[in-house]
Design a protein around this motif. Sequence first.
Motif, PDB file in Angstrom:
ATOM      1  N   TYR A  32       0.947  -1.212  -0.127  1.00 34.28           N
ATOM      2  CA  TYR A  32       0.295   0.186   0.089  1.00 34.28           C
ATOM      3  C   TYR A  32       0.854   1.524  -0.395  1.00 34.28           C
ATOM      4  O   TYR A  32       0.532   2.084   0.074  1.00 34.28           O
ATOM      5  CB  TYR A  32      -1.159   0.097   1.090  1.00 34.28           C
ATOM      6  N   GLN A  33       2.017   1.258   0.459  1.00 31.14           N
ATOM      7  CA  GLN A  33       3.083   2.261   0.739  1.00 31.14           C
ATOM      8  C   GLN A  33       3.348   2.720  -0.715  1.00 31.14           C
ATOM      9  O   GLN A  33       3.410   3.594  -0.589  1.00 31.14           O
ATOM     10  CB  GLN A  33       4.240   2.229   1.624  1.00 31.14           C
ATOM     11  N   ALA A  34       3.838   1.705  -1.666  1.00 29.47           N
ATOM     12  CA  ALA A  34       4.516   0.986  -2.664  1.00 29.47           C
ATOM     13  C   ALA A  34       3.169   1.960  -3.772  1.00 29.47           C
ATOM     14  O   ALA A  34       3.843   3.381  -4.894  1.00 29.47           O
ATOM     15  CB  ALA A  34       5.192   0.409  -3.817  1.00 29.47           C
ATOM     16  N   ALA A  35       2.119   1.827  -3.567  1.00 29.45           N
ATOM     17  CA  ALA A  35       0.931   2.515  -4.073  1.00 29.45           C
ATOM     18  C   ALA A  35       0.437   4.015  -4.238  1.00 29.45           C
ATOM     19  O   ALA A  35       0.631   5.277  -4.814  1.00 29.45           O
ATOM     20  CB  ALA A  35      -0.566   1.709  -3.803  1.00 29.45           C
ATOM     21  N   LEU A  36       0.404   4.683  -2.836  1.00 30.15           N
ATOM     22  CA  LEU A  36       0.469   5.448  -2.183  1.00 30.15           C
ATOM     23  C   LEU A  36       1.795   6.669  -2.522  1.00 30.15           C
ATOM     24  O   LEU A  36       1.711   7.246  -3.289  1.00 30.15           O
ATOM     25  CB  LEU A  36       0.871   6.023  -0.828  1.00 30.15           C
ATOM     26  N   GLY A  37       2.506   6.180  -2.688  1.00 29.56           N
ATOM     27  CA  GLY A  37       4.766   6.644  -3.495  1.00 29.56           C
ATOM     28  C   GLY A  37       3.943   7.032  -4.945  1.00 29.56           C
ATOM     29  O   GLY A  37       4.194   8.007  -5.608  1.00 29.56           O
ATOM     30  N   PHE A  38       3.788   5.826  -5.588  1.00 25.72           N
ATOM     31  CA  PHE A  38       3.133   6.308  -7.133  1.00 25.72           C
ATOM     32  C   PHE A  38       1.829   7.145  -7.084  1.00 25.72           C
ATOM     33  O   PHE A  38       1.416   7.852  -8.241  1.00 25.72           O
ATOM     34  CB  PHE A  38       2.426   4.936  -7.961  1.00 25.72           C
ATOM     35  N   GLU A  39       0.840   7.410  -6.838  1.00 22.10           N
ATOM     36  CA  GLU A  39      -0.436   8.528  -6.052  1.00 22.10           C
ATOM     37  C   GLU A  39       0.289   9.671  -5.954  1.00 22.10           C
ATOM     38  O   GLU A  39      -0.102  10.285  -6.726  1.00 22.10           O
ATOM     39  CB  GLU A  39      -1.390   7.570  -5.624  1.00 22.10           C
TER      40      GLU A  39
END
Length: 119
Positions: A32-39
């Motif tokens: 989820y952190q990786a996805a937030l970083g992308f967002e």
Amino acid sequence: MSVDPLSSLPVVPDTALPADVRTGSDKDKQTYQAALGFERQLLTQLTQAMVSTTQNGDDSSDSSSDDSGDGSDAGIGSSDAVTQAYNQMLPDQLADSLISGGGTGLAENLYRALREGQS
């Protein structure tokens, strides 16, 4: 626990995290952190584009850029040092504010897609 990977993302309160991330494993939280970083990166690029379209260039004089009719250059397109500094900080601050509030939903969708891909 709040999501704060390497301090590059703003702190996201637990209440803004999806339930399956809050109760999930460390791997779920990292995904989820990786996805937030992308967002966040995407939001930063979008807001940078937004700010750049509001700036007046010295080499172009677009008559539609000043709708007030008073000939004033003040505002977002102004070229003074304070406004330039503000315009440089604006995209990151807007992106951080959106992420701190839980994002736009893109990170959650990415997280779910990544999680399905891992299964």
